[in-house]
Design an enzyme around this catalytic site. Structure first.
Site, PDB file in Angstrom:
ATOM      1  N   GLU A  36      -6.384-164.621  30.902  1.00 21.10           N
ATOM      2  CA  GLU A  36      -5.958-165.767  30.103  1.00 21.10           C
ATOM      3  C   GLU A  36      -6.015-167.045  30.932  1.00 21.10           C
ATOM      4  O   GLU A  36      -5.601-167.068  32.091  1.00 21.10           O
ATOM      5  CB  GLU A  36      -4.525-165.547  29.573  1.00 21.10           C
ATOM      6  CG  GLU A  36      -4.027-166.714  28.737  1.00 21.10           C
ATOM      7  CD  GLU A  36      -2.769-166.354  27.942  1.00 21.10           C
ATOM      8  OE1 GLU A  36      -2.725-165.243  27.368  1.00 21.10           O
ATOM      9  OE2 GLU A  36      -1.846-167.185  27.895  1.00 21.10           O
ATOM     10  N   PRO A  74      -7.441-177.213  31.481  1.00 22.78           N
ATOM     11  CA  PRO A  74      -7.082-178.161  32.543  1.00 22.78           C
ATOM     12  C   PRO A  74      -6.985-179.582  31.982  1.00 22.78           C
ATOM     13  O   PRO A  74      -7.575-179.897  30.948  1.00 22.78           O
ATOM     14  CB  PRO A  74      -8.252-178.058  33.525  1.00 22.78           C
ATOM     15  CG  PRO A  74      -8.948-176.794  33.182  1.00 22.78           C
ATOM     16  CD  PRO A  74      -8.750-176.605  31.723  1.00 22.78           C
ATOM     17  N   TYR A  96      -2.267-163.096  33.017  1.00 25.57           N
ATOM     18  CA  TYR A  96      -2.087-164.544  32.948  1.00 25.57           C
ATOM     19  C   TYR A  96      -2.581-165.116  34.272  1.00 25.57           C
ATOM     20  O   TYR A  96      -1.905-165.010  35.292  1.00 25.57           O
ATOM     21  CB  TYR A  96      -0.610-164.878  32.747  1.00 25.57           C
ATOM     22  CG  TYR A  96      -0.047-164.408  31.420  1.00 25.57           C
ATOM     23  CD1 TYR A  96      -0.525-164.938  30.230  1.00 25.57           C
ATOM     24  CD2 TYR A  96       0.958-163.454  31.357  1.00 25.57           C
ATOM     25  CE1 TYR A  96      -0.018-164.525  29.002  1.00 25.57           C
ATOM     26  CE2 TYR A  96       1.475-163.029  30.140  1.00 25.57           C
ATOM     27  CZ  TYR A  96       0.986-163.561  28.958  1.00 25.57           C
ATOM     28  OH  TYR A  96       1.481-163.154  27.766  1.00 25.57           O
TER      29      TYR A  96
END
Lengths: 596, 596
Positions: free
Chosen positions: B21, B25, B285
């Site tokens: 995941e 940005p 993550y």
């Protein structure tokens, strides 16, 4: 493709070429023999082959049938002769339509000889009286479609060969003027009548050029094969034979072998002189025989039977199957059956099998190809001698396969041609052991790991490449042998297989839609070529044919209700057909699995 | 493809899987960095990747853009998060339509966090108040098209985590019931909130099963990467952290490296317990970083970065380019430029290049991919450091290529990624010599003669096969070097080449329509695969791009009118780009021709 275009391409490349002429045999047996011969001779790479029309069109149907097969099943550019003899316009129209429908594009337009029993040619009602009119008619009716060859007579047409020198000279130049008319009317190139004086042919060419005939002129070469035949032919054609030849022949006329050998020597001498004089190619009157025509071409270095080039491992049929570059392996010993079953395909697999093939295989209705070895009583006798007058049980059947592997017999129902495929030579011992162990092989190839494409035995595809194969073997085996074998195959990492019985029960470790390339080649500047594949879909079509041959070919040798027939029927009903590929072409050993 | 189908296929095969995941940005620089990371991480073979929606949909466009590229340029099955926060129905409709148009088929449907500055989530006018309504809406509007993931909370949603034990128990079971509603409404699978107590997750799964939730449940693994980040995240999510973890962290909290290392150790321990308990896959993550997520997967043996499997030598994009199996070699160092220029193609070359390709290459309008290394001031500084602050002449340019070969610099305008392709390691010395001799190489591969397809460096295509390559080299050279080189190449039997200058003058010994397979593989039960080809048609498209990069990338480092720019412009205007294949993969030595 028009033959003149092929000729001109050869001339441009500076490649000496040759062509073979055949005549329609009178018997079915003769036709089959011709096909076997064609199969070999076409592989030598003639620029074209032609088939005569037969005196008076008597063999029209046979000629048409052979021409069609030559073009479509043997894959050689074919020219059919067509004469005016006994041909009313409707018959001509029909013949041209049929030829065209069959995909042929070349006609040799001739007046033809008088019909049998007549001395002189006479024009029939509603027909044509000479080749010139025939050329004009073809061009009128079919425009530019056909390539048309015409006959040239270095010594003038026999009808006009007379003793009076002045008259002869006039006749000769008249015949040249007539030849020019044929070319002007649409003839593309000239094949000459047979001759035995090279200087006569060269003068003829020079004279043709002097009156403006610029097309290719091919010398017709008639090898001397028998004394009697030579005498008949030269008398009929009023050919001027140099005394040296006559003398040499007279001296050995009772020795057939010596005559043939002399024929090759004399023919080679003639051809060498012709080639030295700049003749671009040689047209061989084969009289349906191979040895003399091929012997002469070999003697002058135009043909090397030990280095027959192969563009693919199997012979392409470019005229009607352009771009066909992939076939399943199953029919590799029955290529004509394959061609037959796929004649109706609109497009042929090109480059890869999986994506572009039509899965609709036709049935194999043509008796001749179905029962290759038992289509006549004579053939049945030969087959019975090979496969046994009586079969007591499967052991006798296995024995036939073993003897086939040993070369003691040369035919099997599953192979159109006689003898083991030369490719199997590398694995002959293993095949022998396999058959002795009851796995009755009908197809196989050894593994190859990057042999040069120039390899005389295995090479194909042109210079500078490398050819590869995965090892393949296909065989019948008894039901009790199947499971133990599959257990072994399942433990062999690199092996893929399909087994099937006549009822269609399948045992396989392949996906149904998979396609396995088993022959491929790597060439400079080209994509990888993969001309032979193993695929389950085609295998399921092939297996019907393969099982059927037990009865429809082999079984027909024996009486109905005979125990021999029962032996074969039992095998066909209960045994399995197994196709095995060893996918490791580098380190694999397919026969290890069998414990061989 | 729907992610749940991929998950279920993995489960069926017993293959432990993983997913990554990412979040969008905030800067363009950050996006570029993410793409570089994605490029590596996608190669590890995640079952899918997902990208978050950003709090309050603030980064909607960025998320959409990244998701599209992930799916289409990086070729990984991509799931986009979608939340209700600040999303009126029209905005949702637009987002779903765009996602669908871009070929994505997977959505993670969430309520979302409150917008920045708000404490509590409130439903906006014309929007949705919870994930359940969002799932229902997606199913209502798009039927079965989308695969839908939903969030699960092993410790209940943070909004419902309270101190009162009885109330907490009720809240927990309420949240499970709500989760079941989301599944019943059309959710396909569950990804959980982060957690640090494995037993809590396992209990959660058991409880889900007990109320009839049968779909896959993936544990969300948040590696501990920094002390601060960990504290913030666990506080925000009200995560129950075992004291042992807290204690261990507190002890090293000022040592970032030690925290990261501990994070990997702890993460690996957790994941090992999960896998031992039968969890089918791990959802990582990543926080847009590679080391921790990949480190954990490596530690538990789910991923081996040294054995990244390659189905082809180049990365496929199966979602939008199904069946694409062949590409020209020219873009092998600029795969994204290639994807970009062929995005509009209706079909992609499959199996062979020659027959099926679309010759219509698009233009390369996307600035970001065009100026890979000079798209920002920061990047320009790095590029200037590598390629020289000033170029006095071609010698300085050649020196850059030499230093690139030596590994002293890691970027060149003609390569999207940094560093020499690992494939070139076998010919590093020769490349160095070539560049030192003034042949400035931009692409190359060594010859391979049947390496096992499992070879860690060169292998591809799956087990049991063999891979092959023809040696290839492509370079710029000064005009005065060309003719002497071509004279040498013309005498080398197995070499094919194309040389072209910016004006399009061509010198070649290849037919224009030829296609040369330079990488191929032989596999069990399959056709020969030939994924990389050299063809003159594509080369003529590529050469414009290749010549352009002298100015459009390298040239932009220097002032307009500067002598450095002139040096590069002169090269672009006068030098030749030369593509050379040694067709003999068995015995050839490409570099011999150059005298190396």
């Amino acid at each position: 493709m028009k033959i003149v275009d092929k000729i001109n391409a050869n001339i441009k490349e500076g490649k000496t070429f040759f062509s073979f002429e055949y005549f329609p045999p009178r018997t079915e047996e003769g036709v089959e023999n011709l096909f076997e011969r064609l199969d070999r001779m076409v592989a030598y790479g003639p620029t074209f082959c032609d088939i005569t029309w037969g005196a008076g069109g008597s063999t029209a149907d046979v000629t048409l049938g052979i021409a069609t097969k030559m073009q479509n099943l043997f894959g050689v550019e074919t020219m059919m002769h067509l004469t005016c003899t006994n041909m009313p316009v409707e018959a001509l129209d029909n013949a041209l339509a049929e030829v065209r429908k069959a995909g042929l594009q070349n006609i040799l337009a001739l007046r033809g000889d008088p019909p049998k029993g007549q001395e002189e040619f006479t024009k029939i009602e509603g027909g044509f009286g000479n080749a010139l009119d025939l050329v004009k008619y073809i061009r009128e009716k079919h425009g530019d479609y056909f390539g048309i060859g015409v006959a040239g007579y270095p010594e003038a047409h026999p009808d006009f060969i007379v003793d009076d020198e002045a008259q002869m000279k006039k006749n000769y130049w008249d015949s040249l003027a007539y030849l020019k008319e044929k070319i002007d009317a649409g003839g593309d190139f000239i094949i000459t009548q047979l001759f035995y004086r090279v200087e006569r042919f060269l003068q003829f060419v020079e004279d043709c050029r002097s009156i403006g005939i610029t097309c290719p002129i091919l010398p017709g070469i008639m090898p001397i094969m028998t004394y009697g035949g030579f005498k008949r032919m030269t008398t009929f054609c009023k050919t001027d034979v140099p005394p040296a030849i006559t003398d040499a022949l007279e001296a050995i006329k009772d020795n057939d072998e010596a005559v043939k050998a002399l024929g090759i020597t004399l023919g080679a001498e003639m051809c060498k002189q012709l080639l030295d004089a700049g003749v671009p190619g040689l047209h061989m009157y084969t009289l349906n025989l191979e040895r003399s025509a091929v012997g002469i071409l070999e003697a002058v270095g135009v043909l090397d039977t030990s280095k027959v080039p192969r563009t693919l491992p199997w012979r392409q049929v470019p005229a009607t199957r352009p771009g066909e570059t992939v076939r399943p392996i199953f029919w590799s010993n029955r290529p004509k059956a394959y061609l037959h079953r796929t004649l109706d395909w609109d497009s042929f697999p090109s480059g890869r099998w999986g994506n572009s093939r039509s899965p609709a295989y036709g049935t194999l209705s043509d008796y001749q190809f179905m029962r290759r070895h038992t289509s006549s009583d004579k053939r049945k006798d030969a087959a019975r001698a090979a496969w046994g007058a009586e079969l007591a049980g499967p052991e006798d059947v296995a024995d036939v396969f073993v003897r086939y592997c040993k070369g003691e017999i040369t035919m099997l129902p599953w192979a159109e041609l006689e003898g083991l495929h030369s490719e199997t030579s590398l694995i002959k011992e293993q095949l022998l052991a396999l058959n002795a162990a009851g796995y009755l092989t009908i197809n196989s190839q050894p593994a190859l790991n990057g042999l040069p494409s120039s390899d005389p035995q295995f090479g194909w595809g042109g210079p500078g490449g490398y050819v590869y194969q995965k090892a393949y073997v296909e065989f019948f085996c008894a039901p009790e042998k199947l499971q133990p074998l599959l257990d072994k195959l399942d433990t062999a990492a690199a092996v893929t297989y399909i087994a099937v019985n006549a009822q269609g029960d399948v045992r396989s470790n392949m996906k149904e839609e998979s396609v396995n390339a088993v022959t491929w080649g790597v060439f400079p500047g080209r994509e990888i070529e993969q001309p032979t594949v193993v695929d389950p879909v085609s295998f399921m079509v092939w297996k019907d044919e393969a099982f059927d041959l037990w009865g429809s070919e082999w079984g027909t040798l024996y009486e109905e209700g005979s125990s021999s027939r029962k032996v074969l029927a039992d095998i066909a009903a209960h045994w399995w057909l197994v196709s095995v590929v060893d996918n490791d072409h580098v380190k694999g050993n397919l026969f290890e699995v069998f414990g061989l």
